[in-house]
Scaffold this motif. Structure first.
Motif, PDB file in Angstrom:
ATOM      1  N   GLY A   9     -38.358 -46.732  26.298  1.00  0.00           N
ATOM      2  CA  GLY A   9     -37.672 -47.254  27.485  1.00  0.00           C
ATOM      3  C   GLY A   9     -36.568 -48.235  27.125  1.00  0.00           C
ATOM      4  N   LEU A  10     -36.834 -49.115  26.157  1.00  0.00           N
ATOM      5  CA  LEU A  10     -35.803 -50.070  25.716  1.00  0.00           C
ATOM      6  C   LEU A  10     -34.634 -49.355  25.043  1.00  0.00           C
ATOM      7  CD1 LEU A  10     -38.015 -52.981  24.328  1.00  0.00           C
ATOM      8  CD2 LEU A  10     -36.594 -52.983  26.396  1.00  0.00           C
ATOM      9  N   LEU A  11     -34.921 -48.329  24.262  1.00  0.00           N
ATOM     10  CA  LEU A  11     -33.857 -47.565  23.609  1.00  0.00           C
ATOM     11  C   LEU A  11     -32.975 -46.855  24.642  1.00  0.00           C
ATOM     12  CD1 LEU A  11     -32.610 -46.506  20.967  1.00  0.00           C
ATOM     13  CD2 LEU A  11     -34.204 -44.598  21.116  1.00  0.00           C
ATOM     14  N   ILE A  12     -33.596 -46.247  25.635  1.00  0.00           N
ATOM     15  CA  ILE A  12     -32.831 -45.577  26.685  1.00  0.00           C
ATOM     16  C   ILE A  12     -31.986 -46.581  27.452  1.00  0.00           C
ATOM     17  CG2 ILE A  12     -33.059 -44.342  28.886  1.00  0.00           C
ATOM     18  CD1 ILE A  12     -35.480 -42.906  27.640  1.00  0.00           C
ATOM     19  N   THR A  13     -32.547 -47.743  27.774  1.00  0.00           N
ATOM     20  CA  THR A  13     -31.798 -48.786  28.469  1.00  0.00           C
ATOM     21  C   THR A  13     -30.628 -49.270  27.632  1.00  0.00           C
ATOM     22  OG1 THR A  13     -33.828 -49.450  29.588  1.00  0.00           O
ATOM     23  CG2 THR A  13     -32.011 -51.012  29.620  1.00  0.00           C
ATOM     24  N   ALA A  14     -30.847 -49.448  26.326  1.00  0.00           N
ATOM     25  CA  ALA A  14     -29.772 -49.906  25.445  1.00  0.00           C
ATOM     26  C   ALA A  14     -28.633 -48.897  25.371  1.00  0.00           C
ATOM     27  CB  ALA A  14     -30.328 -50.177  24.050  1.00  0.00           C
ATOM     28  N   VAL A  15     -28.936 -47.618  25.531  1.00  0.00           N
ATOM     29  CA  VAL A  15     -27.888 -46.589  25.511  1.00  0.00           C
ATOM     30  C   VAL A  15     -27.182 -46.503  26.862  1.00  0.00           C
ATOM     31  CG1 VAL A  15     -27.518 -44.101  25.367  1.00  0.00           C
ATOM     32  CG2 VAL A  15     -28.955 -45.226  23.687  1.00  0.00           C
ATOM     33  N   LEU A  16     -27.957 -46.566  27.952  1.00  0.00           N
ATOM     34  CA  LEU A  16     -27.377 -46.348  29.269  1.00  0.00           C
ATOM     35  C   LEU A  16     -26.600 -47.541  29.819  1.00  0.00           C
ATOM     36  CD1 LEU A  16     -30.064 -44.270  31.170  1.00  0.00           C
ATOM     37  CD2 LEU A  16     -27.891 -43.523  30.251  1.00  0.00           C
ATOM     38  N   THR A  51     -23.609 -39.450  48.927  1.00  0.00           N
ATOM     39  CA  THR A  51     -23.084 -39.284  47.573  1.00  0.00           C
ATOM     40  C   THR A  51     -21.582 -39.525  47.557  1.00  0.00           C
ATOM     41  OG1 THR A  51     -22.777 -36.918  47.940  1.00  0.00           O
ATOM     42  CG2 THR A  51     -24.850 -37.596  46.919  1.00  0.00           C
ATOM     43  N   PRO A  52     -21.055 -39.931  46.421  1.00  0.00           N
ATOM     44  CA  PRO A  52     -19.603 -40.107  46.335  1.00  0.00           C
ATOM     45  C   PRO A  52     -18.889 -38.761  46.331  1.00  0.00           C
ATOM     46  CG  PRO A  52     -20.637 -40.523  44.216  1.00  0.00           C
ATOM     47  CD  PRO A  52     -21.743 -40.320  45.208  1.00  0.00           C
ATOM     48  N   ASN A  53     -17.635 -38.779  46.753  1.00  0.00           N
ATOM     49  CA  ASN A  53     -16.857 -37.540  46.802  1.00  0.00           C
ATOM     50  C   ASN A  53     -16.222 -37.208  45.471  1.00  0.00           C
ATOM     51  OD1 ASN A  53     -17.375 -37.225  49.534  1.00  0.00           O
ATOM     52  ND2 ASN A  53     -15.753 -38.663  50.057  1.00  0.00           N
ATOM     53  N   LYS A  54     -16.037 -38.192  44.635  1.00  0.00           N
ATOM     54  CA  LYS A  54     -15.359 -37.959  43.362  1.00  0.00           C
ATOM     55  C   LYS A  54     -15.987 -38.866  42.309  1.00  0.00           C
ATOM     56  CE  LYS A  54     -10.752 -37.973  41.349  1.00  0.00           C
ATOM     57  NZ  LYS A  54      -9.348 -38.331  41.576  1.00  0.00           N
ATOM     58  N   LEU A  55     -16.239 -38.321  41.142  1.00  0.00           N
ATOM     59  CA  LEU A  55     -16.797 -39.099  40.029  1.00  0.00           C
ATOM     60  C   LEU A  55     -15.837 -39.028  38.855  1.00  0.00           C
ATOM     61  CD1 LEU A  55     -20.505 -37.898  40.106  1.00  0.00           C
ATOM     62  CD2 LEU A  55     -19.648 -40.092  40.881  1.00  0.00           C
ATOM     63  N   SER A  56     -15.766 -40.128  38.128  1.00  0.00           N
ATOM     64  CA  SER A  56     -14.952 -40.127  36.917  1.00  0.00           C
ATOM     65  C   SER A  56     -15.740 -39.438  35.802  1.00  0.00           C
ATOM     66  CB  SER A  56     -14.612 -41.558  36.516  1.00  0.00           C
ATOM     67  OG  SER A  56     -15.770 -42.214  36.043  1.00  0.00           O
ATOM     68  N   PRO A  57     -15.086 -39.010  34.735  1.00  0.00           N
ATOM     69  CA  PRO A  57     -15.816 -38.404  33.610  1.00  0.00           C
ATOM     70  C   PRO A  57     -16.892 -39.329  33.036  1.00  0.00           C
ATOM     71  CG  PRO A  57     -13.476 -37.971  33.398  1.00  0.00           C
ATOM     72  CD  PRO A  57     -13.634 -38.925  34.549  1.00  0.00           C
ATOM     73  N   SER A  58     -16.633 -40.631  33.023  1.00  0.00           N
ATOM     74  CA  SER A  58     -17.643 -41.575  32.527  1.00  0.00           C
ATOM     75  C   SER A  58     -18.871 -41.589  33.420  1.00  0.00           C
ATOM     76  CB  SER A  58     -17.060 -42.981  32.451  1.00  0.00           C
ATOM     77  OG  SER A  58     -15.957 -43.016  31.598  1.00  0.00           O
ATOM     78  N   GLN A  59     -18.649 -41.562  34.728  1.00  0.00           N
ATOM     79  CA  GLN A  59     -19.780 -41.552  35.648  1.00  0.00           C
ATOM     80  C   GLN A  59     -20.578 -40.258  35.543  1.00  0.00           C
ATOM     81  OE1 GLN A  59     -17.393 -42.303  39.080  1.00  0.00           O
ATOM     82  NE2 GLN A  59     -17.910 -44.478  39.135  1.00  0.00           N
ATOM     83  N   VAL A  60     -19.886 -39.148  35.365  1.00  0.00           N
ATOM     84  CA  VAL A  60     -20.570 -37.870  35.177  1.00  0.00           C
ATOM     85  C   VAL A  60     -21.415 -37.918  33.904  1.00  0.00           C
ATOM     86  CG1 VAL A  60     -20.217 -35.418  34.688  1.00  0.00           C
ATOM     87  CG2 VAL A  60     -18.873 -36.534  36.461  1.00  0.00           C
ATOM     88  N   GLY A  61     -20.874 -38.524  32.844  1.00  0.00           N
ATOM     89  CA  GLY A  61     -21.630 -38.655  31.597  1.00  0.00           C
ATOM     90  C   GLY A  61     -22.921 -39.430  31.790  1.00  0.00           C
ATOM     91  N   VAL A  62     -22.861 -40.523  32.536  1.00  0.00           N
ATOM     92  CA  VAL A  62     -24.065 -41.319  32.779  1.00  0.00           C
ATOM     93  C   VAL A  62     -25.084 -40.518  33.589  1.00  0.00           C
ATOM     94  CG1 VAL A  62     -24.962 -43.375  33.928  1.00  0.00           C
ATOM     95  CG2 VAL A  62     -22.872 -43.528  32.595  1.00  0.00           C
ATOM     96  N   VAL A  63     -24.609 -39.821  34.613  1.00  0.00           N
ATOM     97  CA  VAL A  63     -25.518 -39.017  35.435  1.00  0.00           C
ATOM     98  C   VAL A  63     -26.184 -37.928  34.582  1.00  0.00           C
ATOM     99  CG1 VAL A  63     -25.598 -37.369  37.350  1.00  0.00           C
ATOM    100  CG2 VAL A  63     -24.315 -39.497  37.588  1.00  0.00           C
ATOM    101  N   VAL A  64     -25.418 -37.290  33.710  1.00  0.00           N
ATOM    102  CA  VAL A  64     -25.978 -36.250  32.847  1.00  0.00           C
ATOM    103  C   VAL A  64     -27.024 -36.830  31.902  1.00  0.00           C
ATOM    104  CG1 VAL A  64     -25.420 -34.672  30.963  1.00  0.00           C
ATOM    105  CG2 VAL A  64     -24.016 -34.689  33.013  1.00  0.00           C
ATOM    106  N   TRP A  65     -26.730 -37.990  31.303  1.00  0.00           N
ATOM    107  CA  TRP A  65     -27.706 -38.603  30.399  1.00  0.00           C
ATOM    108  C   TRP A  65     -28.975 -39.004  31.130  1.00  0.00           C
ATOM    109  CZ3 TRP A  65     -28.345 -38.364  25.447  1.00  0.00           C
ATOM    110  CH2 TRP A  65     -27.260 -38.095  24.626  1.00  0.00           C
ATOM    111  N   VAL A  66     -28.837 -39.568  32.332  1.00  0.00           N
ATOM    112  CA  VAL A  66     -30.024 -39.936  33.110  1.00  0.00           C
ATOM    113  C   VAL A  66     -30.831 -38.680  33.440  1.00  0.00           C
ATOM    114  CG1 VAL A  66     -30.789 -40.836  35.339  1.00  0.00           C
ATOM    115  CG2 VAL A  66     -29.050 -42.065  34.040  1.00  0.00           C
ATOM    116  N   ALA A  67     -30.151 -37.600  33.814  1.00  0.00           N
ATOM    117  CA  ALA A  67     -30.859 -36.349  34.111  1.00  0.00           C
ATOM    118  C   ALA A  67     -31.575 -35.806  32.874  1.00  0.00           C
ATOM    119  CB  ALA A  67     -29.870 -35.315  34.656  1.00  0.00           C
ATOM    120  N   LEU A  68     -30.932 -35.878  31.716  1.00  0.00           N
ATOM    121  CA  LEU A  68     -31.568 -35.391  30.484  1.00  0.00           C
ATOM    122  C   LEU A  68     -32.783 -36.231  30.110  1.00  0.00           C
ATOM    123  CD1 LEU A  68     -28.472 -34.453  28.310  1.00  0.00           C
ATOM    124  CD2 LEU A  68     -30.119 -32.906  29.365  1.00  0.00           C
ATOM    125  N   PHE A  69     -32.660 -37.564  30.220  1.00  0.00           N
ATOM    126  CA  PHE A  69     -33.813 -38.417  29.926  1.00  0.00           C
ATOM    127  C   PHE A  69     -34.938 -38.172  30.930  1.00  0.00           C
ATOM    128  CE2 PHE A  69     -30.747 -41.462  27.735  1.00  0.00           C
ATOM    129  CZ  PHE A  69     -31.141 -41.062  26.470  1.00  0.00           C
TER     130      PHE A  69
END
Length: 191
Positions: A9-16, A51-69
């Motif tokens: 959990g700490l490792l995931i938090t440190a990455v996210l 939900t937001p209408n538009k996401l930046s590439p950085s926000q999409v990256g965070v959402v993808v990582w959260v979904a993968l974890f």
């Protein structure tokens, strides 16, 4: 809580956390473009969650990582359930090497059954399989109804998610309650 779980959990938090900080400074949200309600009853932007209408590439990256974890967490929980919840305890008497179990597709010159626990075939498994099958049928009907009607409220994703999760959980339930637990030993490096 186990030490390994806390460390993960700490490792995931440190990455996210740094990723989320960068994502917050991305592109600003854009304006919503909606269909004129006086012309059509179709509501493609309706949904149960704002939900937001538009996401930046950085926000999409965070959402993808959260979904993968999250997926890794779900797979881990399913694996622990299958191996611990309905399997016999360690002190249960297994049929061991030289016992009455004959599995000709596993028993070869270099491979043999070391431990065998028969499936539990408990009534809980039958109830779980029946409920999950009914849930799969309901989500399949909702998905088909959404496709064939003019409402088109864009719940396709929710219905498909429900369908695939109920099918996946029925596979987990089948494995847990209706599959035997077999441990096989095999000689390595043989010719």
């Amino acid at each position: 809580m186990r030490r390994n779980t806390i460390l993960i959990g700490l490792l995931i938090t440190a990455v996210l956390l740094p990723m989320w900080y960068v994502a917050l400074h991305g592109e600003p949200p854009s304006e919503e473009i909606a269909i004129d309600e006086s012309v059509s009853d179709i509501r493609p932007l309706d949904g149960p969650v704002e939900t937001p209408n538009k996401l930046s590439p950085s926000q999409v990256g965070v959402v993808v990582w959260v979904a993968l974890f999250g997926l890794v967490g779900v797979l881990t929980a399913a694996h622990q359930f299958m191996n611990r919840a309905v399997r016999p305890p360690d002190e249960a008497e297994p049929v061991t090497d030289g016992g009455t179990v004959s599995l000709p597709w596993l028993d070869t010159e270099h491979r043999w059954v070391v431990e065998y626990h028969d499936a539990s075939d408990a009534i809980e498994g039958l109830v779980a399989m029946s409920g999950l099958t009914a849930l799969s049928i309901v989500f399949a009907a909702l998905f088909t109804g959404e496709y064939l009607t003019l409402a088109r409220t864009q719940y396709f994703g929710l219905y498909a998610t429900g369908l695939f999760l109920s099918l996946a959980l029925s596979t987990v339930a089948y494995y847990a309650w209706f599959m035997p637990h077999v441990e096989v030993a095999e000689l390595r490096g043989h010719e």
